[in-house]
Design a protein around this motif. Structure first.
Motif, PDB file in Angstrom:
ATOM      1  N   MET A 111       0.740  -1.128  -0.004  1.00 49.20           N
ATOM      2  CA  MET A 111      -0.089   0.115   0.058  1.00 49.20           C
ATOM      3  C   MET A 111       0.894   1.184   0.012  1.00 49.20           C
ATOM      4  SD  MET A 111      -2.802   0.981   2.724  1.00 49.20           S
ATOM      5  CE  MET A 111      -3.764  -0.207   2.754  1.00 49.20           C
ATOM      6  N   ILE A 112       0.549   2.209  -0.996  1.00 49.62           N
ATOM      7  CA  ILE A 112       1.305   3.303  -0.974  1.00 49.62           C
ATOM      8  C   ILE A 112       1.121   4.052   0.368  1.00 49.62           C
ATOM      9  CG2 ILE A 112       1.632   5.663  -2.041  1.00 49.62           C
ATOM     10  CD1 ILE A 112       2.573   3.227  -3.875  1.00 49.62           C
ATOM     11  N   ARG A 113       2.113   4.901   0.926  1.00 47.83           N
ATOM     12  CA  ARG A 113       1.848   5.391   2.362  1.00 47.83           C
ATOM     13  C   ARG A 113       2.134   6.786   2.199  1.00 47.83           C
ATOM     14  NH1 ARG A 113       0.578   2.367   6.704  1.00 47.83           N
ATOM     15  NH2 ARG A 113       1.138   0.003   6.181  1.00 47.83           N
ATOM     16  N   ILE A 114       1.368   7.805   2.880  1.00 46.66           N
ATOM     17  CA  ILE A 114       1.587   9.053   2.916  1.00 46.66           C
ATOM     18  C   ILE A 114       2.888   9.295   3.594  1.00 46.66           C
ATOM     19  CG2 ILE A 114       0.755  11.157   3.896  1.00 46.66           C
ATOM     20  CD1 ILE A 114      -1.994   9.885   4.099  1.00 46.66           C
ATOM     21  N   LEU A 115       3.731  10.099   2.781  1.00 48.56           N
ATOM     22  CA  LEU A 115       5.140  10.261   3.459  1.00 48.56           C
ATOM     23  C   LEU A 115       5.052  11.048   4.494  1.00 48.56           C
ATOM     24  CD1 LEU A 115       6.779  11.045  -0.235  1.00 48.56           C
ATOM     25  CD2 LEU A 115       7.047   9.041   1.104  1.00 48.56           C
TER      26      LEU A 115
ATOM     27  N   THR B 153      -1.379  16.397  11.244  1.00 50.64           N
ATOM     28  CA  THR B 153      -2.624  16.444  11.957  1.00 50.64           C
ATOM     29  C   THR B 153      -3.917  16.926  11.057  1.00 50.64           C
ATOM     30  OG1 THR B 153      -0.990  16.897  13.958  1.00 50.64           O
ATOM     31  CG2 THR B 153      -3.249  17.397  14.022  1.00 50.64           C
ATOM     32  N   LEU B 154      -3.333  17.839  10.314  1.00 48.91           N
ATOM     33  CA  LEU B 154      -4.414  18.122   9.694  1.00 48.91           C
ATOM     34  C   LEU B 154      -4.150  18.016   8.000  1.00 48.91           C
ATOM     35  CD1 LEU B 154      -7.271  19.944   9.173  1.00 48.91           C
ATOM     36  CD2 LEU B 154      -5.791  21.914   9.438  1.00 48.91           C
ATOM     37  N   VAL B 155      -4.896  17.487   7.247  1.00 48.93           N
ATOM     38  CA  VAL B 155      -4.911  17.450   5.797  1.00 48.93           C
ATOM     39  C   VAL B 155      -6.064  17.949   5.174  1.00 48.93           C
ATOM     40  CG1 VAL B 155      -4.522  16.003   3.777  1.00 48.93           C
ATOM     41  CG2 VAL B 155      -3.156  15.603   5.896  1.00 48.93           C
ATOM     42  N   LEU B 156      -5.788  19.048   4.345  1.00 49.83           N
ATOM     43  CA  LEU B 156      -7.141  19.562   3.866  1.00 49.83           C
ATOM     44  C   LEU B 156      -6.951  19.404   2.271  1.00 49.83           C
ATOM     45  CD1 LEU B 156      -7.301  23.012   5.738  1.00 49.83           C
ATOM     46  CD2 LEU B 156      -8.895  20.595   5.912  1.00 49.83           C
ATOM     47  N   ALA B 157      -8.260  19.280   1.558  1.00 49.13           N
ATOM     48  CA  ALA B 157      -8.202  19.341   0.049  1.00 49.13           C
ATOM     49  C   ALA B 157      -9.253  20.066  -0.326  1.00 49.13           C
ATOM     50  CB  ALA B 157      -8.206  18.024  -0.203  1.00 49.13           C
ATOM     51  N   VAL B 158      -9.290  20.762  -1.335  1.00 48.17           N
ATOM     52  CA  VAL B 158     -10.290  21.406  -1.897  1.00 48.17           C
ATOM     53  C   VAL B 158     -10.855  20.779  -3.070  1.00 48.17           C
ATOM     54  CG1 VAL B 158     -10.780  23.460  -3.626  1.00 48.17           C
ATOM     55  CG2 VAL B 158      -9.437  23.687  -1.493  1.00 48.17           C
TER      56      VAL B 158
ATOM     57  N   ILE C   9      -3.058   8.361  -5.878  1.00 49.48           N
ATOM     58  CA  ILE C   9      -3.814   9.441  -6.702  1.00 49.48           C
ATOM     59  C   ILE C   9      -4.684  10.135  -5.614  1.00 49.48           C
ATOM     60  CG2 ILE C   9      -5.785  10.180  -8.011  1.00 49.48           C
ATOM     61  CD1 ILE C   9      -5.061   7.583  -9.681  1.00 49.48           C
ATOM     62  N   SER C  10      -5.035   9.619  -4.703  1.00 52.15           N
ATOM     63  CA  SER C  10      -5.772  10.203  -3.461  1.00 52.15           C
ATOM     64  C   SER C  10      -4.966  10.969  -2.630  1.00 52.15           C
ATOM     65  CB  SER C  10      -6.565   9.071  -2.764  1.00 52.15           C
ATOM     66  OG  SER C  10      -7.339   8.411  -3.616  1.00 52.15           O
ATOM     67  N   CYS C  11      -3.810  10.390  -2.361  1.00 50.05           N
ATOM     68  CA  CYS C  11      -2.963  10.988  -1.353  1.00 50.05           C
ATOM     69  C   CYS C  11      -2.386  12.446  -1.877  1.00 50.05           C
ATOM     70  CB  CYS C  11      -1.865  10.326  -0.817  1.00 50.05           C
ATOM     71  SG  CYS C  11      -2.347   8.930   0.214  1.00 50.05           S
ATOM     72  N   GLU C  12      -2.124  12.066  -3.447  1.00 51.50           N
ATOM     73  CA  GLU C  12      -1.614  13.555  -3.951  1.00 51.50           C
ATOM     74  C   GLU C  12      -2.702  14.519  -4.318  1.00 51.50           C
ATOM     75  OE1 GLU C  12       1.565  15.363  -5.811  1.00 51.50           O
ATOM     76  OE2 GLU C  12       1.451  13.317  -4.925  1.00 51.50           O
ATOM     77  N   TYR C  13      -3.979  13.902  -4.377  1.00 51.80           N
ATOM     78  CA  TYR C  13      -4.722  15.119  -4.409  1.00 51.80           C
ATOM     79  C   TYR C  13      -5.228  15.963  -3.163  1.00 51.80           C
ATOM     80  CZ  TYR C  13      -9.948  16.347  -3.957  1.00 51.80           C
ATOM     81  OH  TYR C  13     -11.097  17.149  -3.594  1.00 51.80           O
ATOM     82  N   LEU C  14      -4.848  15.031  -2.010  1.00 49.50           N
ATOM     83  CA  LEU C  14      -5.078  16.055  -0.598  1.00 49.50           C
ATOM     84  C   LEU C  14      -3.756  16.913  -0.384  1.00 49.50           C
ATOM     85  CD1 LEU C  14      -6.411  13.249   1.849  1.00 49.50           C
ATOM     86  CD2 LEU C  14      -7.507  15.517   0.979  1.00 49.50           C
TER      87      LEU C  14
ATOM     88  N   GLY D 113      -5.142   5.011   8.279  1.00 52.95           N
ATOM     89  CA  GLY D 113      -6.308   5.813   8.511  1.00 52.95           C
ATOM     90  C   GLY D 113      -6.267   7.172   7.455  1.00 52.95           C
ATOM     91  N   TRP D 114      -4.944   7.750   7.432  1.00 58.03           N
ATOM     92  CA  TRP D 114      -4.942   8.802   6.414  1.00 58.03           C
ATOM     93  C   TRP D 114      -5.053   8.250   4.946  1.00 58.03           C
ATOM     94  CZ3 TRP D 114      -5.449  13.472   7.322  1.00 58.03           C
ATOM     95  CH2 TRP D 114      -5.074  14.235   8.684  1.00 58.03           C
ATOM     96  N   ASP D 115      -4.832   7.175   4.982  1.00 57.48           N
ATOM     97  CA  ASP D 115      -4.942   6.714   3.217  1.00 57.48           C
ATOM     98  C   ASP D 115      -6.384   6.303   3.211  1.00 57.48           C
ATOM     99  OD1 ASP D 115      -2.339   6.427   2.506  1.00 57.48           O
ATOM    100  OD2 ASP D 115      -2.313   4.265   2.867  1.00 57.48           O
ATOM    101  N   MET D 116      -7.203   5.886   4.147  1.00 66.40           N
ATOM    102  CA  MET D 116      -8.555   5.516   3.944  1.00 66.40           C
ATOM    103  C   MET D 116      -9.491   6.943   3.731  1.00 66.40           C
ATOM    104  SD  MET D 116      -8.869   2.405   3.691  1.00 66.40           S
ATOM    105  CE  MET D 116      -7.287   2.552   3.141  1.00 66.40           C
ATOM    106  N   ALA D 117      -8.857   7.961   4.596  1.00 68.44           N
ATOM    107  CA  ALA D 117      -9.485   9.366   4.578  1.00 68.44           C
ATOM    108  C   ALA D 117      -9.257  10.088   3.208  1.00 68.44           C
ATOM    109  CB  ALA D 117      -8.902  10.002   5.617  1.00 68.44           C
ATOM    110  N   ALA D 118      -8.097   9.955   2.592  1.00 66.01           N
ATOM    111  CA  ALA D 118      -7.581  10.398   1.518  1.00 66.01           C
ATOM    112  C   ALA D 118      -8.386   9.687   0.339  1.00 66.01           C
ATOM    113  CB  ALA D 118      -6.156  10.093   1.276  1.00 66.01           C
ATOM    114  N   ILE D 119      -8.628   8.262   0.307  1.00 67.03           N
ATOM    115  CA  ILE D 119      -9.407   7.792  -0.529  1.00 67.03           C
ATOM    116  C   ILE D 119     -10.716   8.212  -0.652  1.00 67.03           C
ATOM    117  CG2 ILE D 119     -10.291   5.374  -1.469  1.00 67.03           C
ATOM    118  CD1 ILE D 119      -7.460   4.279  -0.682  1.00 67.03           C
ATOM    119  N   SER D 120     -11.366   8.404   0.505  1.00 69.02           N
ATOM    120  CA  SER D 120     -12.637   8.797   0.573  1.00 69.02           C
ATOM    121  C   SER D 120     -12.667  10.145   0.157  1.00 69.02           C
ATOM    122  CB  SER D 120     -13.047   8.630   2.229  1.00 69.02           C
ATOM    123  OG  SER D 120     -13.290   7.494   2.705  1.00 69.02           O
TER     124      SER D 120
END
Length: 191
Positions: A1-5, A9-14, A42-47, A146-153
């Motif tokens: 699984m690709i991991r967020i590098l 504490t806070l990750v936001l995305a428009v 793709i999802s992590c990059e989006y965020l 958790g961050w991966d699931m949040a990013a994908i969502s």
């Protein structure tokens, strides 16, 4: 699984600007053909790419207090008792550092129904694609999962942002998607 590098504490995305049908079709085709690892990347990059913009626009992370209420579905940021930003949110799920598990909001009976209506879309997508971590309610995980699931969502549901809230003992972390963000007048009205 690709991991967020780097775990924030806070990750936001428009959210993406409104898409034309051609673009929407391409996104659906992409989601129907990517591997789980590609989707995660793709999802992590989006965020990651959108975080700076949201931090600047909404100043989330700079307020002295945050509160949320499952009954109203509101996440509120304030300073000195003055509300600054009110967010309609959707629960994604949580990571327990005690049990080292992820639990999707749709599989958690202690989460109010009104803040977990849309997250079932992720489970449906997981069933369609056979992505076990999206369709299984609870599984072994760490905070990065958790961050991966949040990013994908966030990517699939076109969320405006993601916020991670800790429990009082910092052993349980909940992830929330921003559905609607309202900036409140920063000064109280004078009579």
């Amino acid at each position: 699984m690709i991991r967020i590098l780097k775990v924030y504490t806070l990750v936001l995305a428009v959210s993406f600007a409104s898409c034309k049908n051609k673009t929407s079709s391409k996104k659906i085709e992409l989601l129907d053909t990517v591997s789980f690892e590609e989707l995660s990347k793709i999802s992590c990059e989006y965020l990651k790419n959108q975080q700076a913009h949201c931090m600047e626009k909404y100043k989330i992370g700079k307020y002295e207090r945050w509160d949320y209420d499952q009954r109203t579905g509101k996440l509120i940021f304030s300073d000195q008792g003055v509300r600054k930003v009110i967010i309609d949110y959707e629960e994604v799920g949580s990571v327990s550092l005690k049990s080292n598990t992820w639990l999707w909001a749709w599989g958690n009976s202690s989460i109010e129904e009104n803040v977990k209506k849309e997250i079932t879309t992720i489970r449906t997508y997981g069933i369609k694609r056979g992505f076990e971590s999206l369709l299984k309610a609870k599984w072994s995980a760490d905070i990065v999962d958790g961050w991966d699931m949040a990013a994908i969502s966030a990517y699939i549901l076109k969320a405006k942002g993601v916020y991670r809230t800790p429990s009082h003992d910092n052993k349980l972390f909940s992830f929330m998607l921003f559905k609607k963000i309202t900036v409140v007048d920063s000064l109280p009205k004078k009579k």
